[in-house]
Motif scaffolding. Structure first.
Motif, PDB file in Angstrom:
ATOM      1  N   ALA A 109       0.808  -1.214   0.000  1.00 23.52           N
ATOM      2  CA  ALA A 109       0.000   0.000   0.000  1.00 23.52           C
ATOM      3  C   ALA A 109       0.847   1.272   0.000  1.00 23.52           C
ATOM      4  O   ALA A 109       0.416   2.297  -0.532  1.00 23.52           O
ATOM      5  N   VAL A 110       2.044   1.217   0.560  1.00 19.70           N
ATOM      6  CA  VAL A 110       2.899   2.405   0.623  1.00 19.70           C
ATOM      7  C   VAL A 110       4.075   2.338  -0.357  1.00 19.70           C
ATOM      8  O   VAL A 110       4.926   3.223  -0.372  1.00 19.70           O
ATOM      9  N   SER A 111       4.098   1.311  -1.185  1.00 22.92           N
ATOM     10  CA  SER A 111       5.160   1.148  -2.174  1.00 22.92           C
ATOM     11  C   SER A 111       4.797   1.859  -3.473  1.00 22.92           C
ATOM     12  O   SER A 111       3.611   2.049  -3.776  1.00 22.92           O
ATOM     13  N   ALA A 112       5.805   2.236  -4.239  1.00 21.76           N
ATOM     14  CA  ALA A 112       5.588   2.876  -5.538  1.00 21.76           C
ATOM     15  C   ALA A 112       4.700   1.995  -6.403  1.00 21.76           C
ATOM     16  O   ALA A 112       4.944   0.791  -6.535  1.00 21.76           O
ATOM     17  N   ASN A 113       3.656   2.569  -6.959  1.00 20.90           N
ATOM     18  CA  ASN A 113       2.695   1.850  -7.808  1.00 20.90           C
ATOM     19  C   ASN A 113       2.011   0.697  -7.092  1.00 20.90           C
ATOM     20  O   ASN A 113       1.424  -0.171  -7.738  1.00 20.90           O
ATOM     21  N   GLY A 114       2.119   0.637  -5.762  1.00 17.52           N
ATOM     22  CA  GLY A 114       1.496  -0.447  -5.015  1.00 17.52           C
ATOM     23  C   GLY A 114       2.146  -1.791  -5.271  1.00 17.52           C
ATOM     24  O   GLY A 114       1.528  -2.823  -5.042  1.00 17.52           O
ATOM     25  N   GLU A 115       3.395  -1.777  -5.723  1.00 10.74           N
ATOM     26  CA  GLU A 115       4.091  -3.008  -6.100  1.00 10.74           C
ATOM     27  C   GLU A 115       5.378  -3.203  -5.306  1.00 10.74           C
ATOM     28  O   GLU A 115       6.000  -2.237  -4.864  1.00 10.74           O
ATOM     29  N   ALA A 116       5.762  -4.455  -5.185  1.00  9.34           N
ATOM     30  CA  ALA A 116       7.060  -4.799  -4.601  1.00  9.34           C
ATOM     31  C   ALA A 116       7.428  -6.203  -5.061  1.00  9.34           C
ATOM     32  O   ALA A 116       6.552  -7.029  -5.323  1.00  9.34           O
ATOM     33  N   THR A 117       8.710  -6.453  -5.140  1.00  6.64           N
ATOM     34  CA  THR A 117       9.168  -7.799  -5.453  1.00  6.64           C
ATOM     35  C   THR A 117       9.138  -8.631  -4.177  1.00  6.64           C
ATOM     36  O   THR A 117       9.108  -8.082  -3.065  1.00  6.64           O
ATOM     37  N   ILE A 118       9.171  -9.922  -4.344  1.00  2.00           N
ATOM     38  CA  ILE A 118       9.223 -10.823  -3.189  1.00  2.00           C
ATOM     39  C   ILE A 118      10.455 -10.492  -2.356  1.00  2.00           C
ATOM     40  O   ILE A 118      10.387 -10.442  -1.123  1.00  2.00           O
ATOM     41  N   LEU A 119      11.580 -10.236  -2.993  1.00  2.00           N
ATOM     42  CA  LEU A 119      12.806  -9.896  -2.267  1.00  2.00           C
ATOM     43  C   LEU A 119      12.627  -8.613  -1.456  1.00  2.00           C
ATOM     44  O   LEU A 119      13.022  -8.546  -0.286  1.00  2.00           O
ATOM     45  N   GLN A 120      12.007  -7.589  -2.046  1.00  2.00           N
ATOM     46  CA  GLN A 120      11.756  -6.346  -1.313  1.00  2.00           C
ATOM     47  C   GLN A 120      10.847  -6.591  -0.110  1.00  2.00           C
ATOM     48  O   GLN A 120      11.081  -6.045   0.971  1.00  2.00           O
ATOM     49  N   LEU A 121       9.816  -7.412  -0.312  1.00  2.00           N
ATOM     50  CA  LEU A 121       8.907  -7.734   0.782  1.00  2.00           C
ATOM     51  C   LEU A 121       9.639  -8.448   1.908  1.00  2.00           C
ATOM     52  O   LEU A 121       9.467  -8.118   3.089  1.00  2.00           O
ATOM     53  N   LYS A 122      10.483  -9.416   1.552  1.00  2.00           N
ATOM     54  CA  LYS A 122      11.215 -10.164   2.583  1.00  2.00           C
ATOM     55  C   LYS A 122      12.166  -9.253   3.358  1.00  2.00           C
ATOM     56  O   LYS A 122      12.380  -9.460   4.548  1.00  2.00           O
ATOM     57  N   LYS A 123      12.682  -8.228   2.722  1.00  2.00           N
ATOM     58  CA  LYS A 123      13.563  -7.289   3.422  1.00  2.00           C
ATOM     59  C   LYS A 123      12.783  -6.397   4.383  1.00  2.00           C
ATOM     60  O   LYS A 123      13.300  -6.001   5.416  1.00  2.00           O
ATOM     61  N   PHE A 168      -7.174  -9.336  -3.109  1.00  2.00           N
ATOM     62  CA  PHE A 168      -6.527  -8.211  -2.431  1.00  2.00           C
ATOM     63  C   PHE A 168      -5.189  -7.832  -3.061  1.00  2.00           C
ATOM     64  O   PHE A 168      -4.670  -6.739  -2.836  1.00  2.00           O
ATOM     65  N   ALA A 169      -4.620  -8.734  -3.841  1.00  2.00           N
ATOM     66  CA  ALA A 169      -3.347  -8.497  -4.520  1.00  2.00           C
ATOM     67  C   ALA A 169      -3.339  -9.332  -5.793  1.00  2.00           C
ATOM     68  O   ALA A 169      -4.154 -10.237  -5.966  1.00  2.00           O
ATOM     69  N   ASN A 170      -2.400  -9.000  -6.678  1.00  2.00           N
ATOM     70  CA  ASN A 170      -2.185  -9.836  -7.847  1.00  2.00           C
ATOM     71  C   ASN A 170      -0.685  -9.909  -8.108  1.00  2.00           C
ATOM     72  O   ASN A 170       0.094  -9.238  -7.432  1.00  2.00           O
ATOM     73  N   SER A 171      -0.321 -10.735  -9.050  1.00  2.00           N
ATOM     74  CA  SER A 171       1.088 -10.908  -9.403  1.00  2.00           C
ATOM     75  C   SER A 171       1.254 -10.512 -10.867  1.00  2.00           C
ATOM     76  O   SER A 171       1.069 -11.344 -11.759  1.00  2.00           O
ATOM     77  N   PRO A 172       1.577  -9.230 -11.118  1.00  2.00           N
ATOM     78  CA  PRO A 172       1.645  -8.752 -12.498  1.00  2.00           C
ATOM     79  C   PRO A 172       2.800  -9.347 -13.309  1.00  2.00           C
ATOM     80  O   PRO A 172       2.745  -9.369 -14.531  1.00  2.00           O
ATOM     81  N   SER A 173       3.826  -9.811 -12.610  1.00  2.00           N
ATOM     82  CA  SER A 173       4.949 -10.464 -13.286  1.00  2.00           C
ATOM     83  C   SER A 173       5.649 -11.365 -12.274  1.00  2.00           C
ATOM     84  O   SER A 173       5.423 -11.269 -11.069  1.00  2.00           O
ATOM     85  N   ARG A 174       6.490 -12.224 -12.779  1.00  2.00           N
ATOM     86  CA  ARG A 174       7.174 -13.202 -11.923  1.00  2.00           C
ATOM     87  C   ARG A 174       7.928 -12.499 -10.790  1.00  2.00           C
ATOM     88  O   ARG A 174       8.693 -11.562 -11.022  1.00  2.00           O
ATOM     89  N   GLY A 175       7.653 -12.948  -9.554  1.00  2.37           N
ATOM     90  CA  GLY A 175       8.375 -12.425  -8.397  1.00  2.37           C
ATOM     91  C   GLY A 175       7.924 -11.061  -7.923  1.00  2.37           C
ATOM     92  O   GLY A 175       8.617 -10.414  -7.143  1.00  2.37           O
ATOM     93  N   LYS A 176       6.750 -10.614  -8.370  1.00  4.09           N
ATOM     94  CA  LYS A 176       6.265  -9.288  -7.984  1.00  4.09           C
ATOM     95  C   LYS A 176       4.806  -9.386  -7.554  1.00  4.09           C
ATOM     96  O   LYS A 176       4.034 -10.149  -8.118  1.00  4.09           O
ATOM     97  N   LEU A 177       4.451  -8.589  -6.562  1.00  4.92           N
ATOM     98  CA  LEU A 177       3.065  -8.492  -6.117  1.00  4.92           C
ATOM     99  C   LEU A 177       2.605  -7.046  -6.222  1.00  4.92           C
ATOM    100  O   LEU A 177       3.404  -6.111  -6.071  1.00  4.92           O
ATOM    101  N   ARG A 178       1.298  -6.879  -6.454  1.00  2.00           N
ATOM    102  CA  ARG A 178       0.688  -5.544  -6.523  1.00  2.00           C
ATOM    103  C   ARG A 178      -0.617  -5.576  -5.739  1.00  2.00           C
ATOM    104  O   ARG A 178      -1.422  -6.489  -5.901  1.00  2.00           O
ATOM    105  N   ILE A 179      -0.837  -4.557  -4.934  1.00  2.00           N
ATOM    106  CA  ILE A 179      -2.090  -4.450  -4.185  1.00  2.00           C
ATOM    107  C   ILE A 179      -3.199  -3.997  -5.130  1.00  2.00           C
ATOM    108  O   ILE A 179      -2.960  -3.230  -6.065  1.00  2.00           O
ATOM    109  N   THR A 180      -4.400  -4.485  -4.903  1.00  2.00           N
ATOM    110  CA  THR A 180      -5.570  -4.074  -5.681  1.00  2.00           C
ATOM    111  C   THR A 180      -6.367  -3.052  -4.881  1.00  2.00           C
ATOM    112  O   THR A 180      -6.102  -2.823  -3.688  1.00  2.00           O
ATOM    113  N   ASP A 181      -7.361  -2.463  -5.533  1.00  2.00           N
ATOM    114  CA  ASP A 181      -8.251  -1.541  -4.815  1.00  2.00           C
ATOM    115  C   ASP A 181      -8.949  -2.265  -3.664  1.00  2.00           C
ATOM    116  O   ASP A 181      -9.098  -1.711  -2.571  1.00  2.00           O
TER     117      ASP A 181
END
Length: 103
Positions: free
Chosen positions: A20-34, A81-94
């Motif tokens: 929700a606070v990430s750019a474009n509502g997206e983050a990679t799995i690695l970013q999330l784990k950090k 509540f989220a989707n995976s727009p590309s491999r290894g990435k998640l994006r929050i939905t409305d």
């Protein structure tokens, strides 16, 4: 002695808060784990080394399972509540933004 592992629900809520606070509502799995250790009070049991993944703590498997278990009831992708727009990435939905706003 009972396990004191953090559940998928709590990890998933943290993922949504981070997205929700990430750019474009997206983050990679690695970013999330950090970022999750700053969002969740991980237990000693969560921090144990995985028997199956070198250099990975047990809680990190839950983050990866969000994508691999995307069709499972209760999963944040399955719930919309989220989707995976590309491999290894998640994006929050409305719907995901509304879900965390209610919490």
């Amino acid at each position: 002695m009972a396990s004191t592992r953090t559940g998928e629900s709590e990890i998933s809520k943290a993922v949504l808060r981070i997205l929700a606070v990430s750019a474009n509502g997206e983050a990679t799995i690695l970013q999330l784990k950090k970022r999750i250790p700053a969002e969740v009070n991980l237990s000693v049991d969560d921090r144990k080394q995985s028997d199956t993944r070198e250099n990975e703590e047990l809680w990190e498997q839950i983050v990866r399972n969000i994508v691999s278990h995307k069709k499972t009831d209760g999963n944040i992708i399955a719930e919309g509540f989220a989707n995976s727009p590309s491999r290894g990435k998640l994006r929050i939905t409305d719907a995901g933004r509304l879900h965390i706003a209610k919490k």
